[in-house]
Design a protein around this motif. Structure first.
Motif, short mmCIF file in Angstrom:
data_model
loop_
_atom_site.label_atom_id
_atom_site.label_comp_id
_atom_site.label_asym_id
_atom_site.label_seq_id
_atom_site.Cartn_x
_atom_site.Cartn_y
_atom_site.Cartn_z
N PHE A 177 0.87 -1.18 0.00
CA PHE A 177 0.00 0.00 0.00
C PHE A 177 0.91 1.23 0.00
O PHE A 177 1.52 1.56 1.02
N HIS A 178 1.00 1.90 -1.14
CA HIS A 178 1.90 3.04 -1.22
C HIS A 178 1.23 4.29 -0.66
O HIS A 178 0.02 4.47 -0.77
N TRP A 179 2.03 5.15 -0.03
CA TRP A 179 1.57 6.44 0.53
C TRP A 179 0.23 6.26 1.25
O TRP A 179 -0.73 6.99 1.03
N PHE A 180 0.19 5.29 2.14
CA PHE A 180 -1.09 4.93 2.77
C PHE A 180 -1.51 5.93 3.85
O PHE A 180 -0.69 6.44 4.61
N LYS A 181 -2.82 6.18 3.89
CA LYS A 181 -3.47 6.92 4.97
C LYS A 181 -4.76 6.20 5.29
O LYS A 181 -5.48 5.81 4.37
N GLY A 182 -5.06 6.03 6.59
CA GLY A 182 -6.29 5.33 6.91
C GLY A 182 -6.52 5.23 8.40
O GLY A 182 -5.64 5.57 9.20
N PRO A 183 -7.70 4.75 8.80
CA PRO A 183 -8.06 4.66 10.21
C PRO A 183 -7.29 3.56 10.93
O PRO A 183 -6.74 2.64 10.31
N GLU A 184 -7.30 3.65 12.26
CA GLU A 184 -6.51 2.75 13.08
C GLU A 184 -6.88 1.29 12.88
O GLU A 184 -6.01 0.42 12.83
N HIS A 185 -8.18 0.99 12.75
CA HIS A 185 -8.58 -0.41 12.62
C HIS A 185 -8.07 -1.00 11.30
O HIS A 185 -7.72 -2.18 11.22
N THR A 186 -8.01 -0.17 10.25
CA THR A 186 -7.49 -0.65 8.97
C THR A 186 -5.98 -0.87 9.05
O THR A 186 -5.46 -1.85 8.52
N VAL A 187 -5.30 0.04 9.73
CA VAL A 187 -3.85 -0.10 9.91
C VAL A 187 -3.54 -1.40 10.64
O VAL A 187 -2.63 -2.15 10.26
N ARG A 188 -4.30 -1.69 11.69
CA ARG A 188 -4.09 -2.94 12.44
C ARG A 188 -4.32 -4.15 11.54
O ARG A 188 -3.54 -5.12 11.56
#
Length: 277
Positions: A177-188
């Protein structure tokens, strides 16, 4: 050379350590700049530049560059989602060409979902049909699975969970996932599945990206420029250059309280491992 297209902000203790730009659109630079940039990157210590593609024409150009700079330009072939979906005939031509040239590529990419295009349409009060983009992404994921290739993803915020579902559905385990931004649950969720993320030069000035860099597992991170996309902060007004990867590695190292040399080594080895370099 008397001068470089890119000048670092200062001397680095890790200047001799090799680096890899994990995501750059080499074909989007003007042709004269392309060759100068690639040669300068090699002089600065680049071991590889992962040249991602926008469409079939872009894929062909990146293949050509990889043949001109063997071992240095490593291409990925795909279709960037922040543009109209290709026609069925165009899609078939792209898929067939990628399959024919699969031995020359490191990954299928750049692929994903059009978060920003959809957001802009919604802000204008226009309807946006996501289903053709999902269908195209599924075709590209199926191709990657059949070829045994990793995927390079443009999937941020709300789209990332949907893309994770599609990766599960198609049995794709190697995802970047390049240059990723997202919510905490997705990051986990992404970290648990062993998906990689990469950081751009905005790691030096964006608090949201710094927070992600502090949290995401060190063995699953890479550095990229997404050039020629321009950056702000200390890079305001500078053309984006692979040499900026050194700045990203130094910033990541500072966030983790390690030396620049150690940070560079970790990001380099992660990228080499993911892309099989």
């Amino acid at each position: 050379m008397d001068s470089l297209f890119y000048a670092a902000s200062g001397p680095r203790s890790d200047d001799r350590f090799p680096f890899i730009d994990a995501h750059i659109h080499l074909d989007l630079y003007e042709e004269a700049v392309q060759h100068r940039l690639i040669k300068e990157a090699a002089e600065l210590g680049a071991a590889a530049l992962i040249g991602v593609s926008m469409d079939l024409a872009s894929s062909r150009k990146n293949l050509e560059l990889s043949e001109q700079y063997p071992g240095l330009v490593i291409p990925a072939f795909g279709y960037h989602p922040e543009q109209p979906v290709p026609s069925p005939t165009e899609t078939e031509a792209l898929l067939s060409w990628i399959e024919e040239n699969a031995s020359s590529m490191a990954a299928v990419g750049e692929i994903g979902l059009p978060y920003y295009s959809r957001l802009e349409a919604e802000e204008r009060g226009e309807a946006f049909d996501l289903s053709p983009y999902i269908e195209l992404l599924e075709q590209l994921l199926q191709l990657a699975g059949r070829l045994g290739k990793p995927v390079v993803l443009h999937a941020v915020y709300d789209d990332a969970d949907l893309v994770c579902d599609l990766l599960d559905r198609h049995g794709i385990e190697k995802a970047h996932f390049h240059w990723f931004k997202g919510p905490e649950h997705t990051v986990r969720r992404m970290a648990e599945r062993g998906y990689f993320v990469s950081f751009t030069p905005d790691l030096l000035y964006e608090p949201e990206i710094m927070d992600l860099a502090r949290y995401y597992p060190a063995e699953l991170v890479m550095a990229e420029t997404d050039g020629p996309w321009p950056f702000e902060g200390p890079f305001t007004g500078q053309p984006t250059h692979p040499g900026m990867v050194r700045e990203v590695a130094a910033a990541w190292a500072r966030l983790h309280g390690i030396t620049e040399a150690e940070g560079s080594r970790i990001l380099f080895n992660n990228t080499r491992r993911f892309y099989g370099i």
